[in-house]
Design a protein around this motif. Structure first.
Motif, PDB file in Angstrom:
ATOM      1  N   HIS A  37      15.026  -5.426 -56.809  1.00 31.91           N
ATOM      2  CA  HIS A  37      15.073  -5.063 -58.225  1.00 31.91           C
ATOM      3  C   HIS A  37      16.280  -4.201 -58.575  1.00 31.91           C
ATOM      4  O   HIS A  37      16.432  -3.785 -59.715  1.00 31.91           O
ATOM      5  N   GLY A  38      17.105  -3.886 -57.618  1.00 29.91           N
ATOM      6  CA  GLY A  38      18.318  -3.123 -57.880  1.00 29.91           C
ATOM      7  C   GLY A  38      18.122  -1.625 -57.751  1.00 29.91           C
ATOM      8  O   GLY A  38      17.013  -1.126 -57.556  1.00 29.91           O
ATOM      9  N   SER A  39      19.228  -0.920 -57.884  1.00 27.83           N
ATOM     10  CA  SER A  39      19.225   0.537 -57.760  1.00 27.83           C
ATOM     11  C   SER A  39      18.241   1.146 -58.752  1.00 27.83           C
ATOM     12  O   SER A  39      18.095   0.657 -59.876  1.00 27.83           O
ATOM     13  N   THR A  40      17.584   2.196 -58.301  1.00 29.04           N
ATOM     14  CA  THR A  40      16.581   2.836 -59.144  1.00 29.04           C
ATOM     15  C   THR A  40      16.455   4.300 -58.765  1.00 29.04           C
ATOM     16  O   THR A  40      16.848   4.703 -57.673  1.00 29.04           O
ATOM     17  N   GLY A  41      15.872   5.061 -59.655  1.00 26.81           N
ATOM     18  CA  GLY A  41      15.689   6.480 -59.416  1.00 26.81           C
ATOM     19  C   GLY A  41      14.367   6.798 -58.745  1.00 26.81           C
ATOM     20  O   GLY A  41      13.445   5.977 -58.707  1.00 26.81           O
ATOM     21  N   VAL A  42      14.287   8.008 -58.237  1.00 28.56           N
ATOM     22  CA  VAL A  42      13.087   8.474 -57.543  1.00 28.56           C
ATOM     23  C   VAL A  42      11.883   8.492 -58.491  1.00 28.56           C
ATOM     24  O   VAL A  42      10.781   8.122 -58.112  1.00 28.56           O
ATOM     25  N   LYS A  43      12.102   8.894 -59.736  1.00 31.31           N
ATOM     26  CA  LYS A  43      11.006   8.960 -60.710  1.00 31.31           C
ATOM     27  C   LYS A  43      10.396   7.576 -60.934  1.00 31.31           C
ATOM     28  O   LYS A  43       9.178   7.408 -60.927  1.00 31.31           O
ATOM     29  N   ALA A  44      11.239   6.577 -61.104  1.00 30.77           N
ATOM     30  CA  ALA A  44      10.742   5.208 -61.309  1.00 30.77           C
ATOM     31  C   ALA A  44       9.968   4.714 -60.089  1.00 30.77           C
ATOM     32  O   ALA A  44       8.919   4.073 -60.226  1.00 30.77           O
ATOM     33  N   LEU A  45      10.453   5.037 -58.898  1.00 34.08           N
ATOM     34  CA  LEU A  45       9.743   4.640 -57.676  1.00 34.08           C
ATOM     35  C   LEU A  45       8.407   5.365 -57.562  1.00 34.08           C
ATOM     36  O   LEU A  45       7.402   4.761 -57.179  1.00 34.08           O
ATOM     37  N   SER A  46       8.390   6.639 -57.899  1.00 36.71           N
ATOM     38  CA  SER A  46       7.133   7.388 -57.816  1.00 36.71           C
ATOM     39  C   SER A  46       6.119   6.838 -58.808  1.00 36.71           C
ATOM     40  O   SER A  46       4.931   6.743 -58.493  1.00 36.71           O
ATOM     41  N   ASP A  47       6.575   6.445 -59.990  1.00 37.96           N
ATOM     42  CA  ASP A  47       5.670   5.844 -60.982  1.00 37.96           C
ATOM     43  C   ASP A  47       5.133   4.498 -60.485  1.00 37.96           C
ATOM     44  O   ASP A  47       3.942   4.223 -60.576  1.00 37.96           O
ATOM     45  N   GLU A  48       6.032   3.677 -59.955  1.00 36.65           N
ATOM     46  CA  GLU A  48       5.634   2.336 -59.507  1.00 36.65           C
ATOM     47  C   GLU A  48       4.625   2.374 -58.360  1.00 36.65           C
ATOM     48  O   GLU A  48       3.662   1.617 -58.336  1.00 36.65           O
ATOM     49  N   PHE A  49       4.848   3.284 -57.409  1.00 35.81           N
ATOM     50  CA  PHE A  49       3.972   3.343 -56.241  1.00 35.81           C
ATOM     51  C   PHE A  49       2.869   4.389 -56.370  1.00 35.81           C
ATOM     52  O   PHE A  49       2.099   4.606 -55.429  1.00 35.81           O
ATOM     53  N   ARG A  50       2.829   5.046 -57.537  1.00 38.49           N
ATOM     54  CA  ARG A  50       1.808   6.050 -57.824  1.00 38.49           C
ATOM     55  C   ARG A  50       1.780   7.153 -56.767  1.00 38.49           C
ATOM     56  O   ARG A  50       0.731   7.484 -56.197  1.00 38.49           O
ATOM     57  N   ARG A  58      23.044   7.400 -52.467  1.00 36.98           N
ATOM     58  CA  ARG A  58      22.798   7.915 -53.816  1.00 36.98           C
ATOM     59  C   ARG A  58      23.967   7.557 -54.722  1.00 36.98           C
ATOM     60  O   ARG A  58      25.120   7.728 -54.349  1.00 36.98           O
ATOM     61  N   ILE A  59      23.634   7.131 -55.920  1.00 38.55           N
ATOM     62  CA  ILE A  59      24.637   6.865 -56.949  1.00 38.55           C
ATOM     63  C   ILE A  59      24.383   7.876 -58.061  1.00 38.55           C
ATOM     64  O   ILE A  59      23.318   7.856 -58.687  1.00 38.55           O
ATOM     65  N   PRO A  60      25.326   8.783 -58.301  1.00 33.77           N
ATOM     66  CA  PRO A  60      25.118   9.795 -59.340  1.00 33.77           C
ATOM     67  C   PRO A  60      24.990   9.176 -60.728  1.00 33.77           C
ATOM     68  O   PRO A  60      25.651   8.184 -61.039  1.00 33.77           O
ATOM     69  N   ASP A  61      24.133   9.766 -61.552  1.00 33.73           N
ATOM     70  CA  ASP A  61      23.977   9.343 -62.935  1.00 33.73           C
ATOM     71  C   ASP A  61      25.118   9.967 -63.738  1.00 33.73           C
ATOM     72  O   ASP A  61      25.248  11.189 -63.777  1.00 33.73           O
ATOM     73  N   PRO A  62      25.941   9.146 -64.392  1.00 34.45           N
ATOM     74  CA  PRO A  62      27.090   9.698 -65.120  1.00 34.45           C
ATOM     75  C   PRO A  62      26.677  10.572 -66.317  1.00 34.45           C
ATOM     76  O   PRO A  62      27.444  11.428 -66.741  1.00 34.45           O
ATOM     77  N   LEU A  63      25.461  10.380 -66.825  1.00 35.53           N
ATOM     78  CA  LEU A  63      25.010  11.151 -67.980  1.00 35.53           C
ATOM     79  C   LEU A  63      24.281  12.432 -67.605  1.00 35.53           C
ATOM     80  O   LEU A  63      24.182  13.348 -68.410  1.00 35.53           O
ATOM     81  N   ASP A  64      23.738  12.464 -66.398  1.00 36.83           N
ATOM     82  CA  ASP A  64      22.978  13.637 -65.947  1.00 36.83           C
ATOM     83  C   ASP A  64      23.401  13.951 -64.518  1.00 36.83           C
ATOM     84  O   ASP A  64      23.031  13.227 -63.587  1.00 36.83           O
ATOM     85  N   GLY A  65      24.165  14.992 -64.351  1.00 42.37           N
ATOM     86  CA  GLY A  65      24.707  15.339 -63.043  1.00 42.37           C
ATOM     87  C   GLY A  65      23.659  15.622 -61.980  1.00 42.37           C
ATOM     88  O   GLY A  65      23.933  15.560 -60.793  1.00 42.37           O
ATOM     89  N   ARG A  66      22.433  15.917 -62.402  1.00 44.05           N
ATOM     90  CA  ARG A  66      21.366  16.204 -61.433  1.00 44.05           C
ATOM     91  C   ARG A  66      20.654  14.935 -60.963  1.00 44.05           C
ATOM     92  O   ARG A  66      20.054  14.915 -59.909  1.00 44.05           O
ATOM     93  N   ALA A  67      20.715  13.895 -61.773  1.00 50.84           N
ATOM     94  CA  ALA A  67      19.976  12.664 -61.474  1.00 50.84           C
ATOM     95  C   ALA A  67      20.842  11.689 -60.668  1.00 50.84           C
ATOM     96  O   ALA A  67      22.074  11.747 -60.704  1.00 50.84           O
ATOM     97  N   TYR A  68      20.166  10.799 -59.966  1.00 49.79           N
ATOM     98  CA  TYR A  68      20.853   9.777 -59.183  1.00 49.79           C
ATOM     99  C   TYR A  68      19.937   8.573 -59.010  1.00 49.79           C
ATOM    100  O   TYR A  68      18.725   8.649 -59.191  1.00 49.79           O
ATOM    101  N   SER A  69      20.537   7.462 -58.673  1.00 43.73           N
ATOM    102  CA  SER A  69      19.797   6.254 -58.336  1.00 43.73           C
ATOM    103  C   SER A  69      20.009   5.971 -56.859  1.00 43.73           C
ATOM    104  O   SER A  69      21.022   6.359 -56.284  1.00 43.73           O
ATOM    105  N   LEU A  70      19.062   5.288 -56.273  1.00 41.79           N
ATOM    106  CA  LEU A  70      19.159   4.888 -54.873  1.00 41.79           C
ATOM    107  C   LEU A  70      19.643   3.443 -54.805  1.00 41.79           C
ATOM    108  O   LEU A  70      19.153   2.579 -55.534  1.00 41.79           O
ATOM    109  N   HIS A  71      20.591   3.218 -53.938  1.00 41.44           N
ATOM    110  CA  HIS A  71      21.184   1.895 -53.736  1.00 41.44           C
ATOM    111  C   HIS A  71      21.033   1.534 -52.256  1.00 41.44           C
ATOM    112  O   HIS A  71      21.356   2.344 -51.385  1.00 41.44           O
TER     113      HIS A  71
END
Length: 141
Positions: free
Chosen positions: A46-59, A80-93
């Motif tokens: 499903h492509g790169s995604t953040g920790v929050k989305a993974l935690s929601d998906e897997f409960r 980790r791929i940094p989020d350009p809009l939020d320096g604290r957030a990242y996606s996993l690739h």
């Protein structure tokens, strides 16, 4: 649903859980534990995604997924791929090494399942897969 069918389903799910737990610790079916396998599978398909989305998906708690992701990163399976809009957030690739490890585990798991279902007809396998998918989708409702 009749009580007899509910009894049967409850018992068979409990038994299945126990047997899957014993299989997931068997190193002959790959080097990935269940949580690593699921996270890598999700990211790969499903492509790169953040920790929050993974935690929601897997409960799961975000802290749990963060720990699991850190372990995958340490092994070189994800980056980790940094989020350009939020320096604290990242996606996993998933990395090439992660894809290689995932495919090795997936092939070993599928070989084990194929062995277990060798006496089943194609129709039985298909129906079982469809019903498992339907059952698993009820958790997202």
């Amino acid at each position: 649903m009749g009580e007899n069918s509910l009894d049967m389903i409850e018992f068979e799910l409990t038994l299945l859980h126990r047997r899957l737990t014993s299989i997931s610790t068997d190193k002959t079916i790959g080097n990935l534990d269940q949580s690593a396998y699921l996270l890598l599978q999700r990211i790969a398909y499903h492509g790169s995604t953040g920790v929050k989305a993974l935690s929601d998906e897997f409960r799961l708690d975000i802290s749990t997924v963060s720990r699991q992701a850190a372990a995958l990163e340490q092994k070189g399976y994800v980056s980790r791929i940094p989020d350009p809009l939020d320096g604290r957030a990242y996606s996993l690739h998933i990395t090439d090494q992660g894809i290689e490890e995932l495919m090795e585990s997936k092939n070993a798991r599928q070989a084990r399942i194929e062995e277990l279902l060798k006496s089943w007809s194609d129709e039985e396998r298909s129906l079982f897969g469809q019903l498992m998918k339907k059952f698993n989708r009820t958790f997202t409702s």
